[in-house]
Write an enzyme that holds these catalytic residues in place. Structure first.
Site, PDB file in Angstrom:
ATOM      1  N   ASN A  13     118.415  39.701 125.089  1.00 18.26           N
ATOM      2  CA  ASN A  13     117.574  40.046 123.851  1.00 18.26           C
ATOM      3  C   ASN A  13     118.187  39.125 122.768  1.00 18.26           C
ATOM      4  O   ASN A  13     119.405  38.977 122.369  1.00 18.26           O
ATOM      5  CB  ASN A  13     118.218  41.494 123.600  1.00 18.26           C
ATOM      6  CG  ASN A  13     117.617  42.131 122.047  1.00 18.26           C
ATOM      7  OD1 ASN A  13     117.662  41.364 121.041  1.00 18.26           O
ATOM      8  ND2 ASN A  13     117.152  43.288 122.184  1.00 18.26           N
ATOM      9  N   HIS A  16     119.324  39.040 117.601  1.00 11.16           N
ATOM     10  CA  HIS A  16     120.112  38.851 116.426  1.00 11.16           C
ATOM     11  C   HIS A  16     120.407  37.268 116.234  1.00 11.16           C
ATOM     12  O   HIS A  16     121.190  36.926 115.283  1.00 11.16           O
ATOM     13  CB  HIS A  16     121.529  39.436 116.843  1.00 11.16           C
ATOM     14  CG  HIS A  16     121.476  41.088 116.742  1.00 11.16           C
ATOM     15  ND1 HIS A  16     120.933  41.406 115.555  1.00 11.16           N
ATOM     16  CD2 HIS A  16     121.244  41.812 117.699  1.00 11.16           C
ATOM     17  CE1 HIS A  16     120.636  42.971 115.862  1.00 11.16           C
ATOM     18  NE2 HIS A  16     121.020  43.077 117.117  1.00 11.16           N
ATOM     19  N   ARG A  24     119.522  33.589 105.733  1.00 10.25           N
ATOM     20  CA  ARG A  24     119.161  32.622 104.825  1.00 10.25           C
ATOM     21  C   ARG A  24     117.886  32.446 104.406  1.00 10.25           C
ATOM     22  O   ARG A  24     117.461  31.112 103.877  1.00 10.25           O
ATOM     23  CB  ARG A  24     120.026  31.332 105.122  1.00 10.25           C
ATOM     24  CG  ARG A  24     121.525  31.377 104.965  1.00 10.25           C
ATOM     25  CD  ARG A  24     121.764  31.198 103.580  1.00 10.25           C
ATOM     26  NE  ARG A  24     123.091  31.292 103.169  1.00 10.25           N
ATOM     27  CZ  ARG A  24     123.881  30.508 103.079  1.00 10.25           C
ATOM     28  NH1 ARG A  24     123.643  29.280 103.123  1.00 10.25           N
ATOM     29  NH2 ARG A  24     125.387  30.706 102.723  1.00 10.25           N
ATOM     30  N   HIS A  49     112.615  42.769 119.704  1.00  6.84           N
ATOM     31  CA  HIS A  49     112.268  44.075 119.310  1.00  6.84           C
ATOM     32  C   HIS A  49     111.495  43.496 117.775  1.00  6.84           C
ATOM     33  O   HIS A  49     112.161  42.959 116.824  1.00  6.84           O
ATOM     34  CB  HIS A  49     113.482  44.770 118.895  1.00  6.84           C
ATOM     35  CG  HIS A  49     113.253  46.233 118.350  1.00  6.84           C
ATOM     36  ND1 HIS A  49     114.147  47.200 117.934  1.00  6.84           N
ATOM     37  CD2 HIS A  49     112.093  46.818 117.986  1.00  6.84           C
ATOM     38  CE1 HIS A  49     113.454  48.184 117.508  1.00  6.84           C
ATOM     39  NE2 HIS A  49     112.147  47.834 117.488  1.00  6.84           N
ATOM     40  N   ARG A  51     110.591  45.001 114.907  1.00  8.47           N
ATOM     41  CA  ARG A  51     110.858  46.076 113.876  1.00  8.47           C
ATOM     42  C   ARG A  51     109.735  46.244 112.808  1.00  8.47           C
ATOM     43  O   ARG A  51     109.194  45.187 112.316  1.00  8.47           O
ATOM     44  CB  ARG A  51     112.123  46.354 113.364  1.00  8.47           C
ATOM     45  CG  ARG A  51     113.150  46.516 114.641  1.00  8.47           C
ATOM     46  CD  ARG A  51     114.666  46.840 113.848  1.00  8.47           C
ATOM     47  NE  ARG A  51     114.602  48.060 113.279  1.00  8.47           N
ATOM     48  CZ  ARG A  51     115.548  48.915 113.953  1.00  8.47           C
ATOM     49  NH1 ARG A  51     116.133  48.557 114.953  1.00  8.47           N
ATOM     50  NH2 ARG A  51     115.519  50.208 113.400  1.00  8.47           N
ATOM     51  N   ARG A  55     113.210  42.974 110.114  1.00  8.59           N
ATOM     52  CA  ARG A  55     114.433  42.518 109.756  1.00  8.59           C
ATOM     53  C   ARG A  55     114.909  41.377 110.523  1.00  8.59           C
ATOM     54  O   ARG A  55     115.879  40.672 110.158  1.00  8.59           O
ATOM     55  CB  ARG A  55     115.382  43.577 109.756  1.00  8.59           C
ATOM     56  CG  ARG A  55     115.868  44.203 111.049  1.00  8.59           C
ATOM     57  CD  ARG A  55     116.912  45.363 110.890  1.00  8.59           C
ATOM     58  NE  ARG A  55     116.364  46.604 110.352  1.00  8.59           N
ATOM     59  CZ  ARG A  55     116.967  47.786 110.735  1.00  8.59           C
ATOM     60  NH1 ARG A  55     117.975  47.742 111.529  1.00  8.59           N
ATOM     61  NH2 ARG A  55     116.408  48.882 110.164  1.00  8.59           N
ATOM     62  N   GLU A  76     109.731  44.987 122.596  1.00  6.52           N
ATOM     63  CA  GLU A  76     110.277  46.109 122.229  1.00  6.52           C
ATOM     64  C   GLU A  76     109.455  46.573 121.165  1.00  6.52           C
ATOM     65  O   GLU A  76     109.323  45.795 119.924  1.00  6.52           O
ATOM     66  CB  GLU A  76     111.725  46.225 121.935  1.00  6.52           C
ATOM     67  CG  GLU A  76     112.750  46.323 123.390  1.00  6.52           C
ATOM     68  CD  GLU A  76     114.022  46.469 122.543  1.00  6.52           C
ATOM     69  OE1 GLU A  76     114.406  46.924 121.568  1.00  6.52           O
ATOM     70  OE2 GLU A  76     114.959  46.030 123.189  1.00  6.52           O
ATOM     71  N   THR A 107     119.022  50.695 117.325  1.00  5.93           N
ATOM     72  CA  THR A 107     118.275  51.725 117.677  1.00  5.93           C
ATOM     73  C   THR A 107     119.326  52.915 118.161  1.00  5.93           C
ATOM     74  O   THR A 107     120.024  52.750 119.086  1.00  5.93           O
ATOM     75  CB  THR A 107     117.519  51.185 118.976  1.00  5.93           C
ATOM     76  OG1 THR A 107     116.804  50.216 118.441  1.00  5.93           O
ATOM     77  CG2 THR A 107     116.548  52.408 119.330  1.00  5.93           C
ATOM     78  N   GLU A 157     114.279  52.888 130.457  1.00  9.30           N
ATOM     79  CA  GLU A 157     115.531  52.165 130.145  1.00  9.30           C
ATOM     80  C   GLU A 157     116.184  52.905 129.708  1.00  9.30           C
ATOM     81  O   GLU A 157     116.282  53.856 128.728  1.00  9.30           O
ATOM     82  CB  GLU A 157     115.248  51.010 129.315  1.00  9.30           C
ATOM     83  CG  GLU A 157     116.605  50.192 128.759  1.00  9.30           C
ATOM     84  CD  GLU A 157     116.341  48.977 127.998  1.00  9.30           C
ATOM     85  OE1 GLU A 157     115.352  48.146 128.571  1.00  9.30           O
ATOM     86  OE2 GLU A 157     117.206  48.430 127.489  1.00  9.30           O
ATOM     87  N   HIS A 200     121.853  48.412 125.836  1.00 15.02           N
ATOM     88  CA  HIS A 200     122.464  48.757 124.599  1.00 15.02           C
ATOM     89  C   HIS A 200     124.079  48.761 124.352  1.00 15.02           C
ATOM     90  O   HIS A 200     124.595  49.525 125.187  1.00 15.02           O
ATOM     91  CB  HIS A 200     121.810  50.098 123.998  1.00 15.02           C
ATOM     92  CG  HIS A 200     121.755  49.927 122.375  1.00 15.02           C
ATOM     93  ND1 HIS A 200     122.636  50.128 121.560  1.00 15.02           N
ATOM     94  CD2 HIS A 200     120.856  49.680 121.748  1.00 15.02           C
ATOM     95  CE1 HIS A 200     122.416  50.099 120.335  1.00 15.02           C
ATOM     96  NE2 HIS A 200     121.244  49.858 120.307  1.00 15.02           N
ATOM     97  N   GLY A 201     124.492  47.814 123.515  1.00 20.37           N
ATOM     98  CA  GLY A 201     125.643  47.589 123.390  1.00 20.37           C
ATOM     99  C   GLY A 201     126.740  47.381 124.456  1.00 20.37           C
ATOM    100  O   GLY A 201     127.935  47.380 124.248  1.00 20.37           O
ATOM    101  N   GLY A 222     121.855  41.914 124.439  1.00 21.99           N
ATOM    102  CA  GLY A 222     121.696  40.847 123.158  1.00 21.99           C
ATOM    103  C   GLY A 222     122.983  40.746 122.226  1.00 21.99           C
ATOM    104  O   GLY A 222     123.532  39.759 122.450  1.00 21.99           O
ATOM    105  N   HIS A 223     123.145  41.717 121.507  1.00 21.65           N
ATOM    106  CA  HIS A 223     124.136  41.470 120.476  1.00 21.65           C
ATOM    107  C   HIS A 223     125.481  41.062 120.899  1.00 21.65           C
ATOM    108  O   HIS A 223     125.923  39.916 120.148  1.00 21.65           O
ATOM    109  CB  HIS A 223     124.542  42.949 119.677  1.00 21.65           C
ATOM    110  CG  HIS A 223     125.295  42.788 118.400  1.00 21.65           C
ATOM    111  ND1 HIS A 223     126.659  43.184 118.630  1.00 21.65           N
ATOM    112  CD2 HIS A 223     125.081  42.537 117.302  1.00 21.65           C
ATOM    113  CE1 HIS A 223     127.477  42.905 117.379  1.00 21.65           C
ATOM    114  NE2 HIS A 223     126.392  42.461 116.487  1.00 21.65           N
TER     115      HIS A 223
END
Ligand code: PXP
Length: 252
Positions: A13, A16, A24, A49, A51, A55, A76, A107, A157, A200-201, A222-223
């Site tokens: 993912n 980020h 910026r 994703h 959104r 963002r 997503e 999420t 998922e 996730h996470g 991802g993150h």
């Protein structure tokens, strides 16, 4: 759908990378460049994703990913008319329907499928007809998984966020309880004919027990990878995640 327990797919993912770009304004770092880099490094798919508030990923990022990737794009999106129209304009390989609240940082929680069966069945029908694999991002909850199968989703998922949060907070009892639920629900989903993904996470510390669930065929991460890439670069971060996934998968 047949399960392929040996080879676990890794979807990366890249949201980020776009978060950092948008801090910026401007064009760098470019999430497409990150996607092409992880594709080159052996990722099995890219997740992004879009959104409602844009963002991180923006509409033109999705268009460029669709145009330039040769591995599958997992798009997503929330179950809104706007997102459905975007997905139908150029149907991606897969769409993953997620809950979305404007005020959340990420999420939180899974999609309410059981309470919205009729609406979601109608929502995913045109996406299925357009050839997208429809995935629903759900908590490890029997009612949600049974409802996902009833409305004709191809994939669920499983949301691993709670399991990862308990781990980080040092709540090992709660973490193990959530892991047991994930294990049971992965088995139930596969029994119902759903392909099982998870995400996730996830981090180096938490990926092993999830990668070891035999019914899970894909992880979307991802993150943590984007954060780790600051220190070691994306290909190296991905390679280490891949190594941990493979080790967990092949452990007796
Ligand atoms: N899977 C789904 C459905 C998600 O919504 C997200 C976060 O966008 C992820 C996986 C990846 O989560 P993380 O960025 O925490 O690895």
């Amino acid at each position: 759908m047949a399960q392929t327990p040996d080879r676990l797919r890794l979807g990366v993912n890249i949201d980020h990378v776009a978060t950092v770009r948008n801090a910026r304004g401007g064009a760098v770092p470019d999430p497409l460049r990150a996607a092409l880099m992880v594709q080159e490094a052996g990722a099995d798919g890219i997740t992004a994703h879009l959104r409602e508030d844009r963002r991180h990923i923006r509409d033109d990022d999705i268009a460029r990913l669709m145009e330039q990737l040769s591995i599958p794009l997992n798009f997503e999106m929330a179950a809104t008319e706007e997102m459905q129209a975007i997905a139908l304009r150029h149907p991606p390989h897969a769409v993953c329907i997620v809950p979305e609240k404007r005020e959340e940082r990420t999420t939180e929680g899974g999609l309410e499928v059981a309470g919205e069966e009729k609406r979601l069945a109608a929502f995913i029908a045109p996406l299925r007809e357009a050839g997208c694999r429809v995935s629903l991002f759900v908590a490890a909850d029997e009612a949600q998984i049974r409802a996902s199968a009833r409305i004709g989703a191809a994939v669920v998922e499983l949301h691993t966020g709670a399991y990862c949060d308990f781990h980080v907070e040092g709540k090992s009892g709660e973490r193990d309880g959530e892991l047991a639920r994930l294990r049971d629900m992965a088995a139930l989903a596969a029994e119902l004919g759903l392909e099982v993904h998870a995400g996730h996470g996830l981090s180096y510390d938490t990926v092993g027990p999830i990668a070891a669930l035999p019914q899970v065929v894909e992880l979307n991460i991802g993150h943590f990878l984007v954060g780790e890439a600051i220190f070691v670069g994306l290909p190296a971060a991905m390679a280490e995640m891949r190594r941990l996934m493979d080790a967990a998968r092949s452990a007796p």
